[in-house]
Design a protein around this motif. Structure first.
Motif, PDB file in Angstrom:
ATOM      1  N   GLN A 146      32.730  -6.969  25.565  1.00  0.00           N
ATOM      2  CA  GLN A 146      31.741  -7.550  26.265  1.00  0.00           C
ATOM      3  C   GLN A 146      31.927  -7.398  27.895  1.00  0.00           C
ATOM      4  OE1 GLN A 146      33.116 -11.492  24.363  1.00  0.00           O
ATOM      5  NE2 GLN A 146      31.108 -11.802  24.513  1.00  0.00           N
TER       6      GLN A 146
ATOM      7  N   ILE B 161      16.089  -7.995  20.470  1.00  0.00           N
ATOM      8  CA  ILE B 161      17.187  -9.023  20.503  1.00  0.00           C
ATOM      9  C   ILE B 161      16.739 -10.134  19.439  1.00  0.00           C
ATOM     10  CG2 ILE B 161      18.330 -10.818  21.928  1.00  0.00           C
ATOM     11  CD1 ILE B 161      17.232  -9.086  24.545  1.00  0.00           C
ATOM     12  N   ARG B 162      17.770 -10.148  18.526  1.00  0.00           N
ATOM     13  CA  ARG B 162      17.734 -11.235  17.261  1.00  0.00           C
ATOM     14  C   ARG B 162      18.346 -12.232  17.447  1.00  0.00           C
ATOM     15  NH1 ARG B 162      14.403  -8.422  13.533  1.00  0.00           N
ATOM     16  NH2 ARG B 162      14.316  -6.171  14.017  1.00  0.00           N
ATOM     17  N   ARG B 163      18.178 -13.434  17.156  1.00  0.00           N
ATOM     18  CA  ARG B 163      19.026 -14.559  17.127  1.00  0.00           C
ATOM     19  C   ARG B 163      18.627 -15.701  15.968  1.00  0.00           C
ATOM     20  NH1 ARG B 163      18.531 -15.283  23.108  1.00  0.00           N
ATOM     21  NH2 ARG B 163      20.109 -13.869  23.850  1.00  0.00           N
ATOM     22  N   GLY B 164      19.594 -16.618  15.780  1.00  0.00           N
ATOM     23  CA  GLY B 164      19.289 -17.415  14.625  1.00  0.00           C
ATOM     24  C   GLY B 164      19.667 -17.031  13.161  1.00  0.00           C
TER      25      GLY B 164
ATOM     26  N   GLN C  51      17.591 -14.244  12.097  1.00  0.00           N
ATOM     27  CA  GLN C  51      17.496 -13.164  12.871  1.00  0.00           C
ATOM     28  C   GLN C  51      16.129 -12.543  13.406  1.00  0.00           C
ATOM     29  OE1 GLN C  51      20.690 -10.989  13.970  1.00  0.00           O
ATOM     30  NE2 GLN C  51      20.944 -12.927  13.598  1.00  0.00           N
ATOM     31  N   ARG C  52      15.597 -13.620  14.031  1.00  0.00           N
ATOM     32  CA  ARG C  52      13.903 -13.397  14.586  1.00  0.00           C
ATOM     33  C   ARG C  52      14.057 -12.665  15.884  1.00  0.00           C
ATOM     34  NH1 ARG C  52      12.587 -18.648  11.893  1.00  0.00           N
ATOM     35  NH2 ARG C  52      10.815 -18.284  10.301  1.00  0.00           N
ATOM     36  N   VAL C  53      13.129 -11.904  16.308  1.00  0.00           N
ATOM     37  CA  VAL C  53      13.117 -11.217  17.543  1.00  0.00           C
ATOM     38  C   VAL C  53      12.749 -12.134  18.467  1.00  0.00           C
ATOM     39  CG1 VAL C  53      12.159  -9.357  18.724  1.00  0.00           C
ATOM     40  CG2 VAL C  53      12.743  -8.877  16.369  1.00  0.00           C
ATOM     41  N   VAL C  54      13.536 -12.256  19.476  1.00  0.00           N
ATOM     42  CA  VAL C  54      13.330 -13.488  20.588  1.00  0.00           C
ATOM     43  C   VAL C  54      12.855 -12.645  21.909  1.00  0.00           C
ATOM     44  CG1 VAL C  54      14.661 -15.251  19.269  1.00  0.00           C
ATOM     45  CG2 VAL C  54      15.839 -13.683  21.137  1.00  0.00           C
ATOM     46  N   ASP C  55      13.461 -11.475  21.812  1.00  0.00           N
ATOM     47  CA  ASP C  55      13.185 -10.654  23.314  1.00  0.00           C
ATOM     48  C   ASP C  55      13.406  -9.374  22.902  1.00  0.00           C
ATOM     49  OD1 ASP C  55      12.372 -10.030  25.813  1.00  0.00           O
ATOM     50  OD2 ASP C  55      13.811 -11.366  26.801  1.00  0.00           O
TER      51      ASP C  55
ATOM     52  N   THR D   5      15.366  -5.553  24.701  1.00  0.00           N
ATOM     53  CA  THR D   5      16.042  -4.937  25.929  1.00  0.00           C
ATOM     54  C   THR D   5      15.308  -3.752  26.259  1.00  0.00           C
ATOM     55  OG1 THR D   5      18.270  -5.771  24.933  1.00  0.00           O
ATOM     56  CG2 THR D   5      18.296  -3.638  26.605  1.00  0.00           C
TER      57      THR D   5
END
Length: 540
Positions: free
Chosen positions: A163, A294-297, A300-304, A306
């Motif tokens: 990180q 960028i996937r979240r949840g 793994q939906r695309v939220v934004d 890079t």
């Protein structure tokens, strides 16, 4: 004052003395380090310079008694505060390591534990040598992080190595080394893998800590620019022996040995530039964008996205070298991969010889694979260790259907090896039998094997010694003159650009912030970021 701390030595105090150190191979008795002697003084940086294989790192490992089983110390002594380290038991030696003598290794990412937070790793050193525990232990680590310039130290305590950036990882290594307030710091190539601006920050930090803590520092490096700007005294190592020793100013003004002069002369010339080429366009990029989701949840939906490459436009002519410079993470290599069609683009156009090649399928791209080749940064990992060099070079000719007979392929491989200054007999050897510089020559031969018009060079000299780097760059220039090949040369080292490139583009955060001829960019940079990069280049 914490238990880790003790009174600092007075400036100039003798902190470590190496006398007639000899290291041999355990099985044959052949000497690797031959009668080396030097001293480290408080508040001073002593630089040990030389090419890979000269014995620099072996000397430092021997001083710490960390040699691998294949090597053994067969003579000499290493004294710290009048105590011979070679006479101590291993249990006593463990008290010396970290507490009296500490070490910073070359590659921070491989030296740090990937599954443990960086704060815990530094705390572990303090737990071994002090009685600090709980909140006091955490506070001490946070204080160290703040001292070495890690931003938001309380938050970074709980970060894992991956990180952090390369520069921050190296700062963690420095914090770990300084945790128990050692008298001696051994820094083994601490900035080799870092960008030029981060390198400057790390070297400035080491220099500041040398003064503020009165550290005695052994700086091991092959970069003469780093030596000139950081060290007080220099010793040159060649084939296991110290062949020259002098103060920094004397060394650079009056080197006594021809080998020392060669190391100094191998530094790039920042005053002579190549004439701008005016050939017809070969590669044209228009507003090229490469975005990574960028996937979240849980789903793994695309939220934004890079935006690794964000609207880059450039042109490379036939027989021309275009240097793409910028720090790690600026999008340089991603752009190179997009040109090779190894990365899908989100928008824009890539034209080669007037043909749009973005988005071509595997079979449609094959004819262009012959025309666009690549030389990777790390030659060790880009070659199959189970294949001979001849087979590695032949692989492209076979897979891309050059249609040569076996005899014609063999003759071409021999001719290519000779052209990159290797022997025809090397075709039957394996990659592990070669040095880094020789492997990079083989990588060049492999790229040339299919007669490309454009070669993408992705940091091909960043892992090489200064003199070997100069040889590889001269070879690339010779091949360009001979074959008329074009280069997209990706690098973070601005010092090599003047003698290499016709045009330069500077990338920052996915955008091309400035481009022009090499002379324009390096003598009159317009963008603040370009000015910052140039200011960070070590100079003689």
């Amino acid at each position: 004052m914490s238990e880790a701390q003790h009174s600092r030595p007075a400036p100039g105090t003798l902190c470590l003395q190496v006398r007639d150190l000899t290291v041999t191979l355990a099985d044959t008795g052949a000497a690797i380090v031959k009668g080396v002697s030097f001293e480290l003084q408080a508040g001073k940086v002593f630089a040990l310079v030389g090419e890979s294989g000269s014995g620099k790192s072996v000397t430092s490992l021997a001083a710490m008694r960390l040699l691998p089983d294949a090597l053994r110390i067969s003579g000499g002594s290493v004294e710290v505060a009048g105590q011979d380290l070679f006479g101590l038991s291993e249990a006593r030696m463990q008290e010396v390591r970290g507490r009296r003598v500490a070490m910073i290794f070359q590659n921070a990412m491989s030296a740090l534990n990937p599954v443990q937070t960086v704060g815990k790793q530094v705390a572990e050193t303090l737990q071994l040598h002090t009685r600090l525990r709980g909140a006091a232990l955490r506070d001490r680590v946070v204080t160290l992080f703040r001292e070495v310039g890690i931003p938001d130290p309380e938050q970074r305590f709980d970060f894992f190595p991956h990180q952090l950036s390369g520069g921050q990882q190296q700062r963690v290594m420095i914090a770990m080394a300084l945790a128990c307030e050692p008298d001696v710091l051994i820094a083994d190539e601490p900035t080799t893998a870092l960008d030029v601006t981060i390198q400057l920050q790390v070297l400035n930090l080491i220099r500041e800590l040398t003064r503020s803590r009165q550290l005695a520092v052994l700086l091991i490096t092959h970069d003469m620019g780093v030596v000139k700007n950081t060290a007080d005294e220099v010793a040159v190592m060649y084939r296991g022996e110290l062949i020259e020793r002098a103060t920094v100013d004397d060394f650079f003004q009056h080197p006594k040995q021809a080998y020392s002069q060669r190391l100094i002369d191998a530094l790039p010339d920042l005053t002579h530039f190549r004439e701008a080429a005016t050939e017809a366009p070969l590669l044209e990029l228009q507003e090229v964008r490469v975005h990574f989701p960028i996937r979240r949840g849980l789903l793994q939906r695309v939220v934004d996205y890079t935006r690794a490459v964000d609207g880059v436009s450039l042109t490379i002519g036939r027989g021309e070298t275009y240097a793409l410079v910028g720090e790690s993470g600026s999008g340089k290599s991603t752009l190179g991969r997009a040109v090779l069609n190894l990365e899908a683009i989100a928008g824009g156009q890539i034209r080669f010889r007037g043909d749009a090649i973005e988005g071509l399928g595997r079979n449609a791209m094959l004819p262009y694979r012959k025309q666009i080749q690549v030389i990777f940064q790390n030659p060790f990992s880009s070659m199959n260790p189970r294949m001979t060099v001849g087979d590695i070079i032949a692989e492209g000719m076979i897979s891309l259907g050059l249609g040569l007979s076996e005899e014609a392929r063999r003759a071409r491989i021999q001719a290519l090896l000779q052209r990159v200054q290797l022997g025809a007999e090397h075709a039957n050897r394996y990659p592990h039998e070669f040095s880094g510089g020789q492997l990079q020559r083989i990588a060049i031969a492999r790229a040339l094997a299919v007669d490309p018009e454009l070669i993408i060079c992705d940091e091909p000299t960043s892992a090489l010694d200064v003199s070997i780097r100069a040889e590889v760059l001269e070879l690339l220039a010779e091949l360009q003159r001979e074959f008329g090949v074009s280069y997209l040369f990706i690098t973070h080292d601005l010092s090599i650009v003047p003698g290499l490139a016709h045009k330069v583009g500077v990338m920052q955060r996915g955008k091309l912030v400035e481009q022009g001829t090499a002379e324009q960019i390096l003598t009159a940079p317009a963008h603040p970021y370009t000015q910052e990069l140039l200011a960070a280049v070590p100079r003689l």
